[in-house]
Design a protein around this motif. Structure first.
Motif, PDB file in Angstrom:
ATOM      1  N   SER A 188       3.177 -10.328   6.211  1.00 27.92           N
ATOM      2  CA  SER A 188       3.226 -11.699   6.746  1.00 27.92           C
ATOM      3  C   SER A 188       4.294 -11.823   7.835  1.00 27.92           C
ATOM      4  N   ILE A 202      15.762 -15.479   4.678  1.00 29.43           N
ATOM      5  CA  ILE A 202      15.260 -16.786   4.221  1.00 29.43           C
ATOM      6  C   ILE A 202      14.967 -17.675   5.426  1.00 29.43           C
ATOM      7  N   ASP A 246       8.682 -13.804   3.162  1.00 36.39           N
ATOM      8  CA  ASP A 246       8.204 -14.063   1.807  1.00 36.39           C
ATOM      9  C   ASP A 246       7.922 -12.727   1.131  1.00 36.39           C
ATOM     10  N   ARG A 247       7.286 -12.812  -0.031  1.00 39.65           N
ATOM     11  CA  ARG A 247       7.090 -11.586  -0.820  1.00 39.65           C
ATOM     12  C   ARG A 247       6.147 -10.585  -0.182  1.00 39.65           C
ATOM     13  N   LYS A 248       5.418 -11.019   0.841  1.00 38.05           N
ATOM     14  CA  LYS A 248       4.515 -10.111   1.533  1.00 38.05           C
ATOM     15  C   LYS A 248       5.112  -9.656   2.858  1.00 38.05           C
ATOM     16  N   THR A 286      16.374  -6.650  -3.296  1.00 39.40           N
ATOM     17  CA  THR A 286      16.826  -7.829  -4.034  1.00 39.40           C
ATOM     18  C   THR A 286      16.410  -9.147  -3.378  1.00 39.40           C
ATOM     19  N   PHE A 287      15.724  -9.092  -2.253  1.00 47.31           N
ATOM     20  CA  PHE A 287      15.229 -10.330  -1.640  1.00 47.31           C
ATOM     21  C   PHE A 287      13.988 -10.783  -2.404  1.00 47.31           C
ATOM     22  N   MET A 288      14.068 -11.949  -3.019  1.00 44.95           N
ATOM     23  CA  MET A 288      12.950 -12.466  -3.831  1.00 44.95           C
ATOM     24  C   MET A 288      12.467 -11.429  -4.851  1.00 44.95           C
ATOM     25  N   LEU A 331      16.751 -16.651  -5.343  1.00 45.55           N
ATOM     26  CA  LEU A 331      16.214 -15.959  -4.164  1.00 45.55           C
ATOM     27  C   LEU A 331      16.727 -14.522  -4.071  1.00 45.55           C
ATOM     28  N   SER A 346       9.679 -23.176   0.693  1.00 45.48           N
ATOM     29  CA  SER A 346      10.651 -22.071   0.718  1.00 45.48           C
ATOM     30  C   SER A 346      10.717 -21.378  -0.636  1.00 45.48           C
ATOM     31  N   ASP A 347       9.870 -21.796  -1.573  1.00 40.84           N
ATOM     32  CA  ASP A 347       9.829 -21.146  -2.876  1.00 40.84           C
ATOM     33  C   ASP A 347       9.389 -19.687  -2.726  1.00 40.84           C
ATOM     34  N   LYS A 348       9.881 -18.822  -3.599  1.00 41.92           N
ATOM     35  CA  LYS A 348       9.483 -17.413  -3.569  1.00 41.92           C
ATOM     36  C   LYS A 348       7.987 -17.219  -3.695  1.00 41.92           C
ATOM     37  N   SER A 386       5.698 -18.956  -2.442  1.00 44.12           N
ATOM     38  CA  SER A 386       4.948 -19.318  -1.250  1.00 44.12           C
ATOM     39  C   SER A 386       4.692 -18.100  -0.357  1.00 44.12           C
ATOM     40  N   VAL A 387       3.475 -17.996   0.177  1.00 43.41           N
ATOM     41  CA  VAL A 387       3.137 -16.895   1.080  1.00 43.41           C
ATOM     42  C   VAL A 387       2.512 -17.460   2.347  1.00 43.41           C
ATOM     43  N   SER A 388       2.981 -16.971   3.496  1.00 45.57           N
ATOM     44  CA  SER A 388       2.461 -17.429   4.795  1.00 45.57           C
ATOM     45  C   SER A 388       2.520 -18.945   4.944  1.00 45.57           C
ATOM     46  N   GLY A 389       3.575 -19.545   4.427  1.00 48.89           N
ATOM     47  CA  GLY A 389       3.798 -20.961   4.657  1.00 48.89           C
ATOM     48  C   GLY A 389       2.958 -21.898   3.805  1.00 48.89           C
TER      49      GLY A 389
END
Lengths: 358, 358
Positions: A34, A86, A91-93, A114-116, B149, B314-316, B318-321
């Protein structure tokens, strides 16, 4: 192009070595990310950041540049990078690319780990030394009390090694890197160490370098595949590192390079090994090699012995207050020994005497 | 005594629930540790630190007390704990015990996960809420931009739950904990949720509580065994957490407890689910249950909507907004949906309207 695959418990990942690889990174991304954050330092950024960013296509690309040098492996820099990730909306992807030497690989890898709770990262080593640290998934930052005390095991998604980036390395960095390749030779293979110990580092060709890197990485790869979490054979990779880390810490980081400190540490380890194991080891050959290739030979002073011992005891490898050293029964046959303070102190003294006579 | 075993990719570990367990910790240590650091907070330390330390026998025992509350999950407190671990001489064969609620478990666990690249730790939860966070190996600290985070997945060596420590919990903490048990019911089992939704929390007996905890832990255990790294079904555990986390963040941590925020988040999730899925869900039952048990019902104001949306994005998860929410097809049948800002905003508005009519 040379390619290897490393098997780790969490994933398998490729190590690719090729001249000009930095222009073809996209080809080696095995999924759609992403967004991508490139972490590098101010020296490398000038040389290669544009090439790498440009090779990634029309993705969301961000970069963050830290000052070059060991001081960037700090908790403050680590937190700034988390903030950058951040604020860039990672994000996680998302993917992190660590473009640089061992400092950048360790720091960028620990941020990714350690990020997310962990995202993918790619190691793009730009030094010879980093052939070692970029393989095997050890990532960390420093604590003011010692190197790499805060970190974890977290394998990269890939190691992409553009050997062209090694051509402009200062000679000091070549020396630093070859100390780790020699270490890999000494713990595994007499032929490789004989070849290396006969080498003048200012006469190494690109082909030779690639071959040596590949040989070193193979040693490392075999070991980390067998023992990912350093409960057994992975410790062998610490040959020269017990005194080496202590020298770095007591002389002040940056006074000697990591590899230079490790070369001195290996010399000491051979000295101790000869006494404990009663075998003759290539102590003199290593000493001569260090001289020929202008490694600084650290003069250990009486008044620094106590500090060195204290530093060796606070090493991660130490257990129950003993000092852990990797010794050699012979070249290619390492063992791990736990020594008490007074033995190590005695060995430092006989080492000083021996060095004074050389 | 109740005992379960959790299977994780790195290790299997026991969850033990027993009244008075804090006096018998040594029995549950499955190896000899070189030293032990107990991490706890100032409230728990007064009540239980001596009991736990005293039960460990003649080992090297150290303790570190942080202020109670979410603010201790900071990078500063994390670094202080690393310093404490180093200065106490902890090594790779040492153990950390996290004695307290979720804050202590997350913080102590993340210290253990990253001290010298990871040492063993034991979770000793002292709240109902922590039955959830102590199982499954999620450890983290907060970034100023959001909760959890910075962290990783790192399973404990054991979870030792002394149910006696729950007896003195303030009623507010009972409420907070039961929200997570109810969540576990809603995502897995209609019978359990029916039972819970009929419950007056000030009349729960010790036996009932133990049974509910066990039921909740079993739901959690089954899910984390199937999906340790939250790529699939583990996300279901986030029911109520998308808006819940945003409420905590925008109201300021501590204004509502985590469970209270999650209860409000679940109410919102049921509201959205009914619209998306077209099924009737126990929205009114949950609303009444919250009233009976004195959960604060958060009054969402017009001017805070934009902030809530930003926080949810901004939650973990969440992906691609997009905003990720767990919804229910029906009780026991959760799904994960990615919604865009404008839909979520519209749902918040219809939720406000609906709440105003109740």
């Amino acid at each position: 192009m040379k390619q290897l695959t490393i098997q780790s418990s969490q994933r398998n990942y490729p190590i690719v070595m090729e001249a000009g690889l930095r222009f073809h990174i996209k080809k080696w991304l095995n999924k759609k990310y992403s967004s991508i954050l490139i972490i590098t330092d101010d020296e490398i950024a000038n040389k290669y950041l544009q090439d790498v960013a440009g090779s990634l296509g029309d993705q969301h690309i961000y970069s963050y540049i830290v000052p070059s040098g060991e001081a960037s492996k700090s908790i403050e820099q680590y937190y700034k990078l988390q903030t950058k990730a951040i604020e860039s909306g990672l994000d996680r992807k998302s993917l992190i690319i660590a473009l640089g030497g061992g400092v950048i690989g360790d720091l960028g890898g620990f941020v990714a780990a350690t990020f997310m709770r962990g995202i993918d990262y790619i190691q793009m080593p730009t030094t010879i030394l980093a052939h070692d640290s970029s393989v095997g998934g050890k990532v960390a930052i420093n604590h003011e009390s010692g190197k790499n005390l805060i970190g974890c095991f977290y394998p990269p998604a890939a190691v992409l090694y553009d050997t062209e980036t090694l051509k402009s390395l200062p000679y000091r960095e070549v020396r630093s890197g070859y100390a780790e390749i020699l270490k890999e030779g000494l713990i595994s293979d007499n032929r490789l160490s004989e070849e290396l110990l006969a080498l003048s580092l200012n006469q190494v060709s690109s082909d030779q370098l690639e071959n040596h890197l590949e040989a070193g990485i193979k040693v490392k790869a075999n070991i980390v595949e067998e023992d990912e979490k350093e409960s057994g054979v992975r410790k062998y990779l610490n040959l020269g590192h017990t005194l080496g880390h202590a020298l770095e810490a007591t002389l002040g980081y940056g006074k000697v390079t990591h590899g230079e400190a490790v070369a001195n540490g290996m010399l000491f380890a051979l000295h101790v090994s000869e006494d404990v194991k009663g075998e003759e080891l290539p102590f003199n050959k290593l000493y001569n090699w260090m001289n020929v290739n202008k490694y600084p030979i650290v003069d250990i002073e009486e008044e620094s012995i106590a500090k060195l011992i204290k530093s060796m005891k606070s090493d991660k490898k130490s257990v129950s207050g003993h000092i852990q050293m990797v010794l050699l029964n012979k070249v290619g046959e390492p063992t791990v020994e736990n020594l008490d303070d007074s033995s190590v102190e005695a060995y430092i003294r006989t080492y000083i005497e021996r060095m004074n006579k050389l």
